[in-house]
Design a protein around this motif. Structure first.
Motif, mmCIF file in Angstrom:
data_model
loop_
_atom_site.group_PDB
_atom_site.id
_atom_site.type_symbol
_atom_site.label_atom_id
_atom_site.label_comp_id
_atom_site.label_asym_id
_atom_site.label_seq_id
_atom_site.Cartn_x
_atom_site.Cartn_y
_atom_site.Cartn_z
ATOM 1 N N ARG A 12 0.834 -1.203 0.000
ATOM 2 C CA ARG A 12 0.000 0.000 0.000
ATOM 3 C C ARG A 12 0.874 1.261 0.000
ATOM 4 N NH1 ARG A 12 -5.177 0.343 1.449
ATOM 5 N NH2 ARG A 12 -5.107 -1.674 2.510
ATOM 6 N N LYS A 13 1.943 1.239 0.809
ATOM 7 C CA LYS A 13 2.848 2.395 0.861
ATOM 8 C C LYS A 13 3.573 2.579 -0.469
ATOM 9 C CE LYS A 13 3.659 2.176 5.861
ATOM 10 N NZ LYS A 13 4.670 1.910 6.921
ATOM 11 N N ALA A 14 3.919 1.462 -1.107
ATOM 12 C CA ALA A 14 4.571 1.545 -2.414
ATOM 13 C C ALA A 14 3.656 2.228 -3.427
ATOM 14 C CB ALA A 14 4.966 0.150 -2.897
ATOM 15 N N VAL A 15 2.376 1.899 -3.370
ATOM 16 C CA VAL A 15 1.400 2.535 -4.259
ATOM 17 C C VAL A 15 1.377 4.049 -4.027
ATOM 18 C CG1 VAL A 15 -1.085 2.825 -4.648
ATOM 19 C CG2 VAL A 15 -0.081 0.538 -4.650
ATOM 20 N N GLU A 16 1.374 4.463 -2.758
ATOM 21 C CA GLU A 16 1.348 5.891 -2.448
ATOM 22 C C GLU A 16 2.558 6.603 -3.038
ATOM 23 O OE1 GLU A 16 1.088 6.108 1.781
ATOM 24 O OE2 GLU A 16 -0.964 5.321 1.868
ATOM 25 N N VAL A 17 3.712 5.948 -2.976
ATOM 26 C CA VAL A 17 4.928 6.545 -3.521
ATOM 27 C C VAL A 17 4.859 6.631 -5.041
ATOM 28 C CG1 VAL A 17 7.418 6.223 -3.827
ATOM 29 C CG2 VAL A 17 6.381 5.832 -1.586
ATOM 30 N N ASN A 219 13.332 0.264 3.547
ATOM 31 C CA ASN A 219 12.318 -0.056 4.559
ATOM 32 C C ASN A 219 11.402 1.117 4.853
ATOM 33 O OD1 ASN A 219 14.069 1.567 5.987
ATOM 34 N ND2 ASN A 219 14.325 0.179 7.711
ATOM 35 N N GLY A 220 11.187 1.957 3.827
ATOM 36 C CA GLY A 220 10.275 3.078 4.001
ATOM 37 C C GLY A 220 10.022 3.793 2.688
ATOM 38 N N PRO A 221 9.045 4.689 2.664
ATOM 39 C CA PRO A 221 8.641 5.349 1.414
ATOM 40 C C PRO A 221 9.702 6.258 0.815
ATOM 41 C CG PRO A 221 7.507 6.317 3.316
ATOM 42 C CD PRO A 221 8.181 5.076 3.807
ATOM 43 N N TYR A 222 10.471 6.962 1.645
ATOM 44 C CA TYR A 222 11.490 7.853 1.099
ATOM 45 C C TYR A 222 12.595 7.049 0.428
ATOM 46 C CZ TYR A 222 9.230 11.481 3.911
ATOM 47 O OH TYR A 222 8.328 12.353 4.451
ATOM 48 N N GLY A 223 13.009 5.974 1.096
ATOM 49 C CA GLY A 223 14.037 5.122 0.519
ATOM 50 C C GLY A 223 13.565 4.486 -0.772
ATOM 51 N N LEU A 224 12.284 4.118 -0.831
ATOM 52 C CA LEU A 224 11.747 3.517 -2.053
ATOM 53 C C LEU A 224 11.787 4.519 -3.197
ATOM 54 C CD1 LEU A 224 10.349 1.227 -3.576
ATOM 55 C CD2 LEU A 224 8.160 2.135 -2.780
ATOM 56 N N ARG A 225 11.340 5.726 -2.931
ATOM 57 C CA ARG A 225 11.344 6.723 -4.008
ATOM 58 C C ARG A 225 12.757 6.964 -4.524
ATOM 59 N NH1 ARG A 225 8.073 12.142 -5.313
ATOM 60 N NH2 ARG A 225 9.529 12.991 -6.829
ATOM 61 N N ARG A 226 13.709 7.095 -3.612
ATOM 62 C CA ARG A 226 15.087 7.371 -4.033
ATOM 63 C C ARG A 226 15.679 6.191 -4.793
ATOM 64 N NH1 ARG A 226 17.660 11.629 -2.280
ATOM 65 N NH2 ARG A 226 19.692 10.636 -2.025
ATOM 66 N N ALA A 227 15.295 4.969 -4.413
ATOM 67 C CA ALA A 227 15.776 3.784 -5.131
ATOM 68 C C ALA A 227 15.190 3.725 -6.539
ATOM 69 C CB ALA A 227 15.428 2.522 -4.345
ATOM 70 N N GLU A 229 14.173 6.330 -8.277
ATOM 71 C CA GLU A 229 14.815 7.415 -9.017
ATOM 72 C C GLU A 229 16.197 6.994 -9.530
ATOM 73 O OE1 GLU A 229 12.775 11.100 -6.478
ATOM 74 O OE2 GLU A 229 14.849 10.481 -6.090
ATOM 75 N N LYS A 230 16.885 6.177 -8.751
ATOM 76 C CA LYS A 230 18.228 5.723 -9.127
ATOM 77 C C LYS A 230 18.182 4.644 -10.211
ATOM 78 C CE LYS A 230 22.275 3.374 -7.136
ATOM 79 N NZ LYS A 230 22.843 2.790 -5.878
ATOM 80 N N LEU A 231 17.254 3.695 -10.075
ATOM 81 C CA LEU A 231 17.237 2.534 -10.970
ATOM 82 C C LEU A 231 16.391 2.725 -12.219
ATOM 83 C CD1 LEU A 231 16.947 -0.198 -8.191
ATOM 84 C CD2 LEU A 231 18.977 0.338 -9.556
ATOM 85 N N LEU A 232 15.403 3.614 -12.148
ATOM 86 C CA LEU A 232 14.549 3.899 -13.312
ATOM 87 C C LEU A 232 14.251 5.397 -13.283
ATOM 88 C CD1 LEU A 232 13.184 2.327 -15.645
ATOM 89 C CD2 LEU A 232 11.108 2.244 -14.260
ATOM 90 N N SER A 233 15.253 6.172 -13.620
ATOM 91 C CA SER A 233 15.233 7.614 -13.368
ATOM 92 C C SER A 233 14.081 8.338 -14.038
ATOM 93 C CB SER A 233 16.562 8.239 -13.813
ATOM 94 O OG SER A 233 16.765 8.037 -15.197
ATOM 95 N N GLU A 234 13.621 7.838 -15.195
ATOM 96 C CA GLU A 234 12.573 8.554 -15.915
ATOM 97 C C GLU A 234 11.177 8.351 -15.324
ATOM 98 O OE1 GLU A 234 13.194 4.688 -18.321
ATOM 99 O OE2 GLU A 234 14.308 6.002 -16.970
ATOM 100 N N PHE A 235 11.015 7.420 -14.374
ATOM 101 C CA PHE A 235 9.680 7.154 -13.835
ATOM 102 C C PHE A 235 9.133 8.380 -13.117
ATOM 103 C CE2 PHE A 235 6.651 5.567 -10.672
ATOM 104 C CZ PHE A 235 5.817 4.806 -11.476
ATOM 105 N N PHE A 236 9.966 9.017 -12.288
ATOM 106 C CA PHE A 236 9.561 10.247 -11.618
ATOM 107 C C PHE A 236 10.051 11.427 -12.453
ATOM 108 C CE2 PHE A 236 9.360 7.407 -7.962
ATOM 109 C CZ PHE A 236 8.197 7.849 -7.336
ATOM 110 N N PRO A 237 9.163 12.291 -12.903
ATOM 111 C CA PRO A 237 9.595 13.453 -13.687
ATOM 112 C C PRO A 237 10.561 14.345 -12.917
ATOM 113 C CG PRO A 237 7.214 13.162 -13.819
ATOM 114 C CD PRO A 237 7.699 12.234 -12.756
ATOM 115 N N LEU A 238 10.373 14.420 -11.597
ATOM 116 C CA LEU A 238 11.226 15.239 -10.746
ATOM 117 C C LEU A 238 11.782 14.377 -9.621
ATOM 118 C CD1 LEU A 238 8.922 18.386 -10.482
ATOM 119 C CD2 LEU A 238 10.925 18.115 -11.946
ATOM 120 N N HIS A 239 13.038 14.608 -9.259
ATOM 121 C CA HIS A 239 13.702 13.762 -8.272
ATOM 122 C C HIS A 239 13.798 14.441 -6.911
ATOM 123 C CE1 HIS A 239 15.820 10.952 -11.383
ATOM 124 N NE2 HIS A 239 14.515 11.056 -11.560
ATOM 125 N N SER A 240 13.819 13.625 -5.867
ATOM 126 C CA SER A 240 13.874 14.121 -4.493
ATOM 127 C C SER A 240 15.309 14.451 -4.098
ATOM 128 C CB SER A 240 13.296 13.069 -3.542
ATOM 129 O OG SER A 240 14.055 11.869 -3.607
#
Length: 566
Positions: A12-17, A219-227, A229-240
């Motif tokens: 569920r948290k992954a979906v939110e991210v 083990n959390g939403p911030y780490g997931l987003r940053r991971a 962004e690193k592995l599939l950079s184009e998925f997020f238009p803007l990076h954290s």
């Protein structure tokens, strides 16, 4: 495309991210019983074996897998690892946060190791474990199985030989000598289950979680987003990015490790305020360690600065500010005047991450010069930048970060003792409105950007009794229509509503070709401008006054030349 294996709290948290990106992805669960809302995600139901997963990844060109499945779903984890290896797809394991293992708990690696010196056992390990525990009944132990109260679970329990009198339903707890539970982590209620069992005087037997080996684990939403962004950079238009507080904490951890252990890893684990841990890159010098501030795609004058930490042995834990870190010179902060501008959040982060008694000195080369381009001078922070950060992570163009800064400015405005706080959209409107309140200190003027509603809510929360809202016509026509956030990505100028306000003001002009609200100042006859201004202000007040129920709000409409209507 991204393929997520979920069905859990982490899913569920992954979906939110992922939803923050606005990009499509797939979300897979064994059953369709988890309730969640997907806007950009496509849901897939049904178990996937290796062949099915191979085909799916190939057909849909999966480029990243997020394994957020239950930690005890060993077969699924193994299948994911095999498929990812075959197709060279990177995997992010979204792991749970686990408390330290309590020595007073009986820890086992397998169901066959459950102690048999008990008479009754409450098994909370799920319906799939019933068949693995039937051997205990053969030894004369009475086993009660706690399962979910749903038809599919009850049917599966019966198929494994459980009778109705052996079943109880979550969250019911029956009396037993011992309780068997899985090491399900914080999100799985492990801490609460332990507390409940101890309250009932039950012996606790816990099945250890499987050891999962994934190169990329969060083990959390911030780490997931940053991971992602690193592995599939184009998925997020803007990076954290990272806050200065996280950078200071990482540097302090690194400097402490070098001092106390002689270790100099290229990355250090940083525990964030939300309980998750992220890796942060650090660099070492002779007598300090430092972290390079990364703002991601958030416009920030501190991007790329070097945040240093010098660490000295001490008989107590202490944090001080060095070169380039500002000092508080006005009230309204958590720390006394003259103290280094290192906010409460970063101080608590350093304390939680560093257990040794050391003196930490945080410094920022060129911090004094950089601070001139920030809010710091207005806040009364002099001599350098402030070390800040509530969450530890900066989301690009983060509304939360901007509103946090407004909140701090409002606190300082109140602490200044000014009888009124004047809120403005920016420097231009403030310059015009300041002429009406020459007696007010600089700290009494606060920029709201686009967040008019949030700023008024903060004023009400802080008990500020007199507020002046300075607004120019472009934002005013949006506010008059009820849009308390006037950002262009949230709302646009409503020509029909402006025409309505003109009719209410008995003004007849053609506005069909205007593209900017400020053109109205030239179109409306000069002798009718005040009538129109009063109509706009009246509509703005309709939406703003209820947000400040215990205060008095003055609304000033400002034209392009600085003339003020109110």
């Amino acid at each position: 495309m991204i393929l997520v294996f979920g069905g859990t709290t982490e899913g569920r948290k992954a979906v939110e991210v992922l939803e923050e990106a606005g990009s499509p992805y797939f979300y897979s669960t064994k059953t369709g019983e988890q309730e969640l809302s997907l806007h950009n995600g496509l849901r897939i139901e049904g178990a996937m074996n290796a062949e099915t997963m191979y085909s799916f990844c190939k057909e849909h060109q999966i480029r990243l897998i997020i394994d957020a499945a239950h930690p005890f779903a060993s077969q699924l984890h193994e299948t994911i690892a095999n498929v990812a290896s075959e197709y060279d797809i990177p995997v992010i394991r979204y792991e749970r946060i686990y408390p330290p293992r309590d020595v007073d708990i009986t820890w086992i690696d397998d169901y066959a190791e459950v102690p048999t010196d008990i008479h009754t056992l409450l098994a909370t390990t799920g319906v799939q474990s019933i068949s693995k525990l039937k051997y205990l009944e053969e030894k004369g132990i009475k086993v009660i199985y706690r399962i979910l109260n749903r038809e599919s679970s009850i049917l599966l329990a019966h198929q494994q030989g459980a009778t109705d009198d052996q079943l109880c339903f979550y969250p019911q707890t029956v009396e037993a000598d011992a309780v068997l539970m899985k090491e399900s982590g914080v999100s799985g209620g492990f801490v609460e289950k332990i507390a409940e069992a101890r309250e009932k005087g039950m012996r606790i037997i816990a099945l250890k979680r499987p050891n999962l080996s994934f190169e990329n684990s969060v083990n959390g939403p911030y780490g997931l987003r940053r991971a992602v962004e690193k592995l599939l950079s184009e998925f997020f238009p803007l990076h954290s990015g990272l806050t200065t507080g996280t950078c200071a904490t990482a540097a302090a951890i690194a400097a402490t490790m070098k001092l106390t252990k002689g270790e100099t890893p290229a990355e250090v684990p940083v525990l964030l305020p939300n309980g998750e841990t992220i890796p942060v890159a650090v660099v070492y010098s002779n007598d300090y360690a430092y972290c390079i501030k990364e703002a991601g795609d958030d416009p920030d004058v501190t991007d790329g600065i070097e945040v240093r930490a010098y660490v000295e042995p001490s008989n107590h834990f202490e944090i001080v500010g060095g070169e380039g870190v500002g000092r508080f010179t006005l009230p309204g902060f958590d720390y006394p005047l003259g103290e280094a501008a290192i906010n409460k959040g970063p101080r608590e982060m350093m304390r939680k991450n560093i257990q040794e008694n050391v003196k930490i000195i945080i410094s920022v080369p060129d911090g004094a010069e950089i601070a001139k381009k920030t809010f710091n001078p207005r806040l009364g922070i002099e001599g350098g930048i402030s070390i800040i950060g509530v969450s530890g992570i900066v989301k690009p163009f983060s509304e939360e970060a901007f509103i946090d800064s407004i909140h701090k400015c409002m606190e300082v405005a109140k602490a200044s003792g000014a009888e009124r706080v004047v809120i403005n959209s920016g420097a231009k409107s403030e310059r015009f409105v300041r002429t009406m309140y020459p007696e007010l200190p600089r700290q009494a003027f606060v920029e709201y950007g686009n967040y008019i509603g949030d700023t008024l809510k903060i004023a009400n929360e802080l008990g500020i009794k007199h507020v002046t809202l300075g607004v120019m016509l472009g934002k005013a026509v949006k506010l008059a229509a009820g849009h308390l956030d006037t950002h262009s990505r949230k709302t646009t100028m409503d020509i029909r509503f402006i025409q309505q306000m003109l009719q209410e003001s008995d003004i007849t002009v053609d506005i069909s070709n205007i593209t900017l609200a400020r053109e109205l100042w030239d179109i409306i006859p000069s002798n009718q401008l005040n009538d129109f201004a009063q109509t706009v202000i009246r509509h703005c007040a309709t939406y703003c006054n209820p947000i400040l129920p215990n205060g008095l709000l003055t609304i000033l409409l400002i034209d392009e030349n600085g003339k003020i209507y109110g």
